[in-house]
Motif scaffolding. Structure first.
Motif, PDB file in Angstrom:
ATOM      1  N   HIS A  47       0.779  -1.244   0.000  1.00  0.00           N
ATOM      2  CA  HIS A  47       0.000   0.000   0.000  1.00  0.00           C
ATOM      3  C   HIS A  47       0.808   1.289   0.000  1.00  0.00           C
ATOM      4  O   HIS A  47       0.225   2.367  -0.113  1.00  0.00           O
ATOM      5  N   LYS A  48       2.137   1.200   0.122  1.00  0.00           N
ATOM      6  CA  LYS A  48       2.934   2.439   0.206  1.00  0.00           C
ATOM      7  C   LYS A  48       2.770   3.301  -1.046  1.00  0.00           C
ATOM      8  O   LYS A  48       2.866   4.527  -0.995  1.00  0.00           O
ATOM      9  N   SER A  49       2.499   2.652  -2.181  1.00  0.00           N
ATOM     10  CA  SER A  49       2.385   3.401  -3.433  1.00  0.00           C
ATOM     11  C   SER A  49       1.125   4.248  -3.494  1.00  0.00           C
ATOM     12  O   SER A  49       1.010   5.134  -4.341  1.00  0.00           O
ATOM     13  N   GLY A  50       0.155   3.978  -2.612  1.00  0.00           N
ATOM     14  CA  GLY A  50      -1.013   4.844  -2.593  1.00  0.00           C
ATOM     15  C   GLY A  50      -2.300   4.148  -2.225  1.00  0.00           C
ATOM     16  O   GLY A  50      -2.521   2.982  -2.585  1.00  0.00           O
ATOM     17  N   LEU A  51      -3.147   4.845  -1.453  1.00  0.00           N
ATOM     18  CA  LEU A  51      -4.492   4.377  -1.102  1.00  0.00           C
ATOM     19  C   LEU A  51      -5.464   5.329  -1.789  1.00  0.00           C
ATOM     20  O   LEU A  51      -5.862   6.351  -1.235  1.00  0.00           O
ATOM     21  N   LYS A  52      -5.852   4.959  -3.011  1.00  0.00           N
ATOM     22  CA  LYS A  52      -6.590   5.905  -3.844  1.00  0.00           C
ATOM     23  C   LYS A  52      -8.093   5.687  -3.837  1.00  0.00           C
ATOM     24  O   LYS A  52      -8.866   6.617  -3.993  1.00  0.00           O
ATOM     25  N   THR A  53      -8.525   4.448  -3.657  1.00  0.00           N
ATOM     26  CA  THR A  53      -9.952   4.150  -3.763  1.00  0.00           C
ATOM     27  C   THR A  53     -10.480   3.576  -2.459  1.00  0.00           C
ATOM     28  O   THR A  53      -9.702   3.151  -1.584  1.00  0.00           O
ATOM     29  N   ILE A  57      -8.478   1.187   0.372  1.00  0.00           N
ATOM     30  CA  ILE A  57      -8.509   1.495   1.810  1.00  0.00           C
ATOM     31  C   ILE A  57      -9.045   0.300   2.589  1.00  0.00           C
ATOM     32  O   ILE A  57      -8.495  -0.077   3.642  1.00  0.00           O
ATOM     33  N   THR A  58     -10.098  -0.322   2.081  1.00  0.00           N
ATOM     34  CA  THR A  58     -10.701  -1.465   2.771  1.00  0.00           C
ATOM     35  C   THR A  58      -9.714  -2.615   2.882  1.00  0.00           C
ATOM     36  O   THR A  58      -9.565  -3.221   3.957  1.00  0.00           O
ATOM     37  N   TYR A  59      -9.024  -2.924   1.797  1.00  0.00           N
ATOM     38  CA  TYR A  59      -8.046  -4.012   1.800  1.00  0.00           C
ATOM     39  C   TYR A  59      -6.940  -3.738   2.814  1.00  0.00           C
ATOM     40  O   TYR A  59      -6.535  -4.607   3.593  1.00  0.00           O
ATOM     41  N   CYS A  60      -6.463  -2.498   2.849  1.00  0.00           N
ATOM     42  CA  CYS A  60      -5.395  -2.132   3.777  1.00  0.00           C
ATOM     43  C   CYS A  60      -5.854  -2.249   5.228  1.00  0.00           C
ATOM     44  O   CYS A  60      -5.165  -2.847   6.064  1.00  0.00           O
ATOM     45  N   LEU A  61      -7.027  -1.692   5.537  1.00  0.00           N
ATOM     46  CA  LEU A  61      -7.488  -1.701   6.930  1.00  0.00           C
ATOM     47  C   LEU A  61      -7.896  -3.092   7.391  1.00  0.00           C
ATOM     48  O   LEU A  61      -7.815  -3.399   8.589  1.00  0.00           O
ATOM     49  N   ASP A  62      -8.319  -3.947   6.480  1.00  0.00           N
ATOM     50  CA  ASP A  62      -8.575  -5.344   6.857  1.00  0.00           C
ATOM     51  C   ASP A  62      -7.289  -5.991   7.365  1.00  0.00           C
ATOM     52  O   ASP A  62      -7.290  -6.739   8.354  1.00  0.00           O
TER      53      ASP A  62
END
Length: 603
Positions: A47-53, A57-62
């Motif tokens: 995710h370092k390259s960006g949380l754009k959608t 965001i959902t995938y990262c926070l999961d």
């Protein structure tokens, strides 16, 4: 001379908590530490390259939810092992290792919050709708946005978190490892003294000469460390002031109250109203103690004595289980299951041992079960302490069953309501179970001297004193031991007036509590007890519907702010009425103690 405290390895293992329910052995702990590091690496890589959608965001926070849970397990395992033996170097080193790991991971993943803060609110709200379990995290990002710093600065602050938390570690080390008390002499005998024995026994000693000698000896040892502890405290509050300025808060108070989701008026009202309105009741209580005990004078060392020190009901751990199930069973089947498990599965650490942390607390790691620390002396007073900590346990036991880890974090303002509620339910149950006037007076005096004194007086006076410290810091000043001593005396004089003599050592009371390293925590005890008192009154009046409202509050966790949670329980904390009702109730309890004292004297 009484015996020296046993070492940790000498106490009955069956009376200690079982940390193998978190990790079965050191190998499992180390595997979890390795997993934390690998998960952090993966989240950064993904995710370092960006949380754009919203989907990104959902995938990262999961992933973050799982990581946060495992970090909680590691932190709980290491900190609890250290808490029961501050002299165990292996446990202390393990705890430091985990602290350093958390700081490293926090720094590494600080980009997540920074990227979310740079994301449009509408996208964050869409992500919250995609996964309810992440809603609390995203709502908090939106609240914090105006005060977040550049990504590089946030990463640096995260990397420094271990150093920034060092004031509390220094305080705790000085208090529990370096403070070696010598035996004190009184009544022709020597008596062992420690932090645990003073706060658990000697403060309540019925013999005035022994009690005051213990206070004097205890205070003299504290005084030797006052400059070190003051320096640690100065570092703590200076750190908080600096962070408040960096983040653009109007004051350090606004900074510290932000996470509690409480405004300054609620904070100030809690302190000012109690100091003004409760003081006359507690001065009357002090005069009653002086009269009952035939004291030549009422000193600060005498405030913790019992109304009836010769009446100390004893209770075993097994007996406490039955009483608690009877008193708290009104809260439902889930609650009764939790109580049974707490005893059967060794959630509770009962023994007294050398190096064990003082006081009592409950740790509530998500995805595991709660752990309770206290020191059991087989006195009925311990039952109130245990019921209090089981209130915290029951709260998060229910919250964690209903909410995700991101939605379960409750504001400090509300955190003490479930614990103090249990004390009130226990007192009611005990009162209904007896016609004996002496026993009734003991129960009522326990409510005043333990539940309300502890939460409405001890911690309230901490809060009053703490506010004066922060006012100095907020104005650009600094503190040292003489300043802190003067502030403490001024607070005590304001509350107790001429009814209590503030002897040498009274001014050092600020050295005894770790709460000053936890932000604006002390005032929340009275806030929680205010809510609990009002909810308890409502339960007595309305029965099961009020109980169901309260259980709903316990399940909601951090999904609402303190005012919202209190409203569901039928309490409006936006006004001063609940606080005035609670103070009135304390006055009623003192009235009843005075009445029973007269009636008992007749017989």
């Amino acid at each position: 001379m009484s015996g020296v405290l046993p070492g940790r390895h000498e106490v009955d293992k069956n009376l200690t908590w079982d940390l193998t329910s978190i990790f079965k052995d050191e190998k499992s702990f180390n595997e979890a530490v390795a997993k934390i590091e690998s998960m952090a690496e993966k989240i950064e890589r993904d995710h370092k390259s960006g949380l754009k959608t919203a989907e990104d965001i959902t995938y990262c926070l999961d992933q973050m939810r799982e990581l946060k849970m495992i970090i909680g397990w590691a932190a709980t395992y290491s900190s609890l092992a250290a808490a029961v033996d501050q002299k165990d170097q292996t446990a202390q080193e393990r705890d430091l290792r985990v602290e350093s790991l958390i700081a490293k991971v926090s720094s590494r993943l600080s980009f997540v919050d920074s990227q979310l803060a740079a994301t449009h609110d509408q996208v964050l709200k869409e992500a919250a709708l995609l996964r309810e379990e992440n809603r609390g995290y995203l709502e908090e990002i939106i609240r914090r946005k105006p005060h977040m710093l550049s990504p590089d600065t946030e990463r640096t602050l995260s990397a420094l978190s271990t150093a920034l938390e060092s004031p509390y570690r220094i305080y705790n080390t000085a208090k529990l490892a370096d403070l070696n008390f010598q035996p004190f002499e009184a009544k022709g005998a020597k008596h062992e003294l420690s932090f645990l024995s003073f706060e658990g026994r000697w403060e309540y000693e019925k013999d005035a000469e022994v009690r005051r000698a213990a206070f004097d000896s205890f205070s003299k040892k504290l005084s030797e460390y006052q400059h070190t502890m003051a320096a640690a405290y100065q570092t703590q509050v200076s750190k908080e002031k600096t962070l408040s300025e960096l983040r653009g808060y109007p004051s350090v108070f606004d900074y510290l109250l932000h996470d509690q989701r409480v405004d300054r008026s609620m904070y100030d009202r809690q302190i000012d109203l109690i100091v003004d309105k409760l003081s006359p009741h507690m001065r009357r209580y002090a005069r009653l103690l002086k009269r009952i005990h035939g004291l030549d004078r009422m000193t600060y060392a005498d405030l913790k004595i019992d109304v009836d020190p010769d009446y100390q009901p004893e209770i075993t751990i097994d007996e406490s289980k039955d009483l608690l199930k009877g008193a708290l069973g009104i809260l439902g089947e889930d609650y009764k299951v939790m109580l049974q498990r707490a005893f059967d599965e060794r959630w509770i650490d009962f023994p007294e041992n050398d190096g064990k942390s003082t006081g009592a607390f409950c740790s509530t790691p998500y995805g595991s079960h709660p752990f309770i620390l206290l020191t059991w002396s087989e006195k009925m007073a311990d039952l109130f302490t245990l019921s209090h900590e089981l209130g915290h346990a029951g709260h998060f036991y229910l919250t964690h069953k209903e909410q995700s880890i991101f939605n379960s974090e409750t504001s400090l303002y509300s955190i003490e309501a479930p614990s103090t509620m249990n004390e009130l339910l226990l007192a009611k149950y005990l009162l209904e179970g007896t016609d004996d006037k002496r026993r009734k007076r003991w129960i009522l005096s326990s409510l005043v001297s333990k539940t309300y004194y502890h939460n409405f007086v001890t911690h309230l006076l901490e809060a009053h004193y703490q506010r004066e410290v922060y006012r100095i810091i907020d104005g650009g000043g600094s503190i040292n031991a003489p300043v802190l001593n003067q502030l403490k005396i001024r607070t005590l004089e304001t509350f107790w007036g001429e009814d209590v003599e503030l002897i040498d050592g009274s001014e050092l009371t600020w050295m005894r509590q770790p709460h000053y390293y936890m932000g604006l925590y002390p005032y929340t005890y009275s806030a929680g007890l205010t809510i609990a008192t009002e909810v308890n009154r409502r339960i007595q009046k309305h029965g099961q519907p009020a109980v169901e409202d309260w259980i709903e509050v316990l399940k909601l966790g951090g999904t609402k702010d303190p005012a919202g949670l209190a409203a569901i329980a039928g309490v409006d904390i936006s006004t001063e009425r609940p606080l005035l009702n609670t103070i009135e109730h304390i006055g009623y309890l003192i009235d009843e103690i005075e009445r029973l004292t007269k009636e008992i004297a007749i017989f």
